[in-house]
Design a protein around this motif. Structure first.
Motif, PDB file in Angstrom:
ATOM      1  N   ARG A 122       0.826  -1.210   0.000  1.00  0.00           N
ATOM      2  CA  ARG A 122       0.000   0.000   0.000  1.00  0.00           C
ATOM      3  C   ARG A 122       0.860   1.260   0.000  1.00  0.00           C
ATOM      4  NH1 ARG A 122      -3.253  -3.435   3.229  1.00  0.00           N
ATOM      5  NH2 ARG A 122      -2.143  -2.830   5.118  1.00  0.00           N
ATOM      6  N   GLU A 123       1.933   1.219   0.783  1.00  0.00           N
ATOM      7  CA  GLU A 123       2.787   2.399   0.878  1.00  0.00           C
ATOM      8  C   GLU A 123       3.419   2.738  -0.469  1.00  0.00           C
ATOM      9  OE1 GLU A 123       6.815   3.820   3.272  1.00  0.00           O
ATOM     10  OE2 GLU A 123       5.587   2.189   4.079  1.00  0.00           O
ATOM     11  N   PHE A 124       3.826   1.707  -1.212  1.00  0.00           N
ATOM     12  CA  PHE A 124       4.454   1.935  -2.513  1.00  0.00           C
ATOM     13  C   PHE A 124       3.425   1.996  -3.639  1.00  0.00           C
ATOM     14  CE2 PHE A 124       8.155   0.723  -0.115  1.00  0.00           C
ATOM     15  CZ  PHE A 124       9.204   1.388  -0.723  1.00  0.00           C
ATOM     16  N   ARG A 125       2.137   1.814  -3.292  1.00  0.00           N
ATOM     17  CA  ARG A 125       1.037   1.903  -4.260  1.00  0.00           C
ATOM     18  C   ARG A 125       1.233   0.944  -5.437  1.00  0.00           C
ATOM     19  NH1 ARG A 125       0.269   8.537  -4.469  1.00  0.00           N
ATOM     20  NH2 ARG A 125      -0.102   8.800  -2.228  1.00  0.00           N
ATOM     21  N   ILE A 126       1.579  -0.273  -5.111  1.00  0.00           N
ATOM     22  CA  ILE A 126       1.825  -1.273  -6.148  1.00  0.00           C
ATOM     23  C   ILE A 126       0.500  -1.912  -6.555  1.00  0.00           C
ATOM     24  CG2 ILE A 126       2.906  -3.511  -6.619  1.00  0.00           C
ATOM     25  CD1 ILE A 126       5.174  -2.573  -4.789  1.00  0.00           C
ATOM     26  N   GLN A 127       0.209  -1.871  -7.839  1.00  0.00           N
ATOM     27  CA  GLN A 127      -1.034  -2.425  -8.362  1.00  0.00           C
ATOM     28  C   GLN A 127      -0.808  -3.611  -9.275  1.00  0.00           C
ATOM     29  OE1 GLN A 127      -2.903   0.986 -10.188  1.00  0.00           O
ATOM     30  NE2 GLN A 127      -3.670   1.757  -8.236  1.00  0.00           N
ATOM     31  N   ALA A 128       0.419  -3.792  -9.754  1.00  0.00           N
ATOM     32  CA  ALA A 128       0.709  -4.909 -10.656  1.00  0.00           C
ATOM     33  C   ALA A 128       2.194  -5.224 -10.590  1.00  0.00           C
ATOM     34  CB  ALA A 128       0.307  -4.567 -12.096  1.00  0.00           C
ATOM     35  N   LEU A 129       2.538  -6.429 -11.023  1.00  0.00           N
ATOM     36  CA  LEU A 129       3.931  -6.855 -11.090  1.00  0.00           C
ATOM     37  C   LEU A 129       4.329  -6.983 -12.559  1.00  0.00           C
ATOM     38  CD1 LEU A 129       4.056  -9.594  -8.302  1.00  0.00           C
ATOM     39  CD2 LEU A 129       4.691  -7.188  -8.133  1.00  0.00           C
TER      40      LEU A 129
END
Length: 333
Positions: A122-129
């Motif tokens: 959440r902190e890095f706002r990762i939505q996909a790899l």
């Protein structure tokens, strides 16, 4: 040109920026001296030197604060967010591990399991790899949010090292040159004997340098006639044939024909050749995968074969090839 997917926005104004010129010069001098002594043999490891394996490690939310952030004040730390079952991302991860070890103390790599570190996700706002970030002097910045060929990855990491040194004074750590995994550790340089096809391969390279594409094609084919599995010849032939195809093309006319005839395999293949020759690998692959979707029979097979030839040009270990193979398989099956 800034490498794709690299963002260093706002780095210059961060409070962590230091006057690093003098420190950088001293570090370079120390590295050169250590290398000179190591070349003489028997040189002890520098004080505080670490084994290369210590710079490639798994981490989590707790260790991120206690280990990764402090370490980023000494060496840029790459954050590789990984997930079980994400096989396509494994190739990029292995490449990052190899390049980190090659950096010889100027980079570190921390792997994070996305399933076990939701707060960081959440902190890095990762939505996909794939998702790859870096931390320098406690400051996070994005590196990759897509697959990229090795040359691009190397360019991005070189830029990261340069920014870390020049703007943050983060110069890396000393690596024990005798430790297992150190570049050249325990190795004795030996001249490799000439292979049975080296002369023909040299002939092909000389032909390429002279812009004699037909001569290069002949030389590579001569190698493959005797040794069909020769990797260098297969790659060289695929590249020479590509450049021979595009040499006399009119780019404007080819692209106009492709735009007007999206289902014409010949038009799309020609445009894809131009894309690939110009370094637009993803565009070339995507164009042909899309063409496979809308063609049938012999037309579809012609597009598929050209795409497979392009995989040879780029190299089977390239993450873009892996991604395109998966996309092609979805379309075909």
């Amino acid at each position: 040109m800034q490498p794709r997917n690299m963002s260093m926005s706002g780095v210059v104004d961060l409070a962590a920026v230091k006057a690093a010129g003098e420190a950088k010069a001293k570090a370079e001098q120390a590295r050169a001296e250590a290398a000179r002594k190591a070349a003489q043999g028997g040189a002890p490891a520098p004080a505080g030197a670490v084994p290369p394996s210590a710079l490639v490690f798994d981490t989590d939310e707790t260790r991120f604060e206690s280990h990764v952030v402090p370490l980023s004040g000494e060496v840029p730390v790459i954050l590789d967010f990984r997930a079980d079952g994400f096989d396509q991302g494994r190739e990029l991860s292995l490449l990052l591990e190899r390049l980190t070890l090659e950096a010889n103390g100027r980079l570190a790599l921390a792997a994070l399991d996305v399933a076990a570190n939701q707060n960081l996700i959440r902190e890095f706002r990762i939505q996909a790899l794939p998702a790859v970030f870096a931390v320098v002097a406690g400051q996070a910045m994005p590196l990759f949010q897509d697959f990229a060929p090795e040359a691009e990855v190397r360019a991005v990491l070189a830029q990261l090292v340069q920014i870390a040194e020049e703007r943050f004074g983060v110069l890396g750590v000393a690596v024990d040159p005798g430790a297992e995994g150190a570049p050249g550790a325990g190795a004795v340089e030996a001249e490799e004997p000439a292979g049975p096809y080296d002369a023909l391969l040299d002939e092909a390279i000389e032909a390429l340098d002279a812009d004699d594409l037909d001569g290069a094609v002949r030389a590579y084919k001569n190698v493959l006639a005797a040794d069909p599995a020769n990797t260098d010849a297969k790659l060289g032939l695929a590249q020479a044939e590509l450049f021979a195809r595009v040499k006399d093309m009119n780019p404007q006319a080819v692209r106009a024909a492709a735009a007007e005839n999206p289902k014409d395999p010949a038009a799309q293949i020609a445009a894809a050749d131009l894309d690939l020759a110009g370094g637009h690998v993803a565009d070339a692959f995507g164009r042909l995968v899309d063409t496979v979707k809308v063609t049938f029979g012999e037309d579809r097979d012609a597009v598929r074969v050209r795409l497979l030839e392009m995989f040879e040009v780029v190299g089977p270990d390239n993450p873009l090839v892996t991604s395109a193979r998966t996309a092609l398989a979805r379309v075909l099956f």
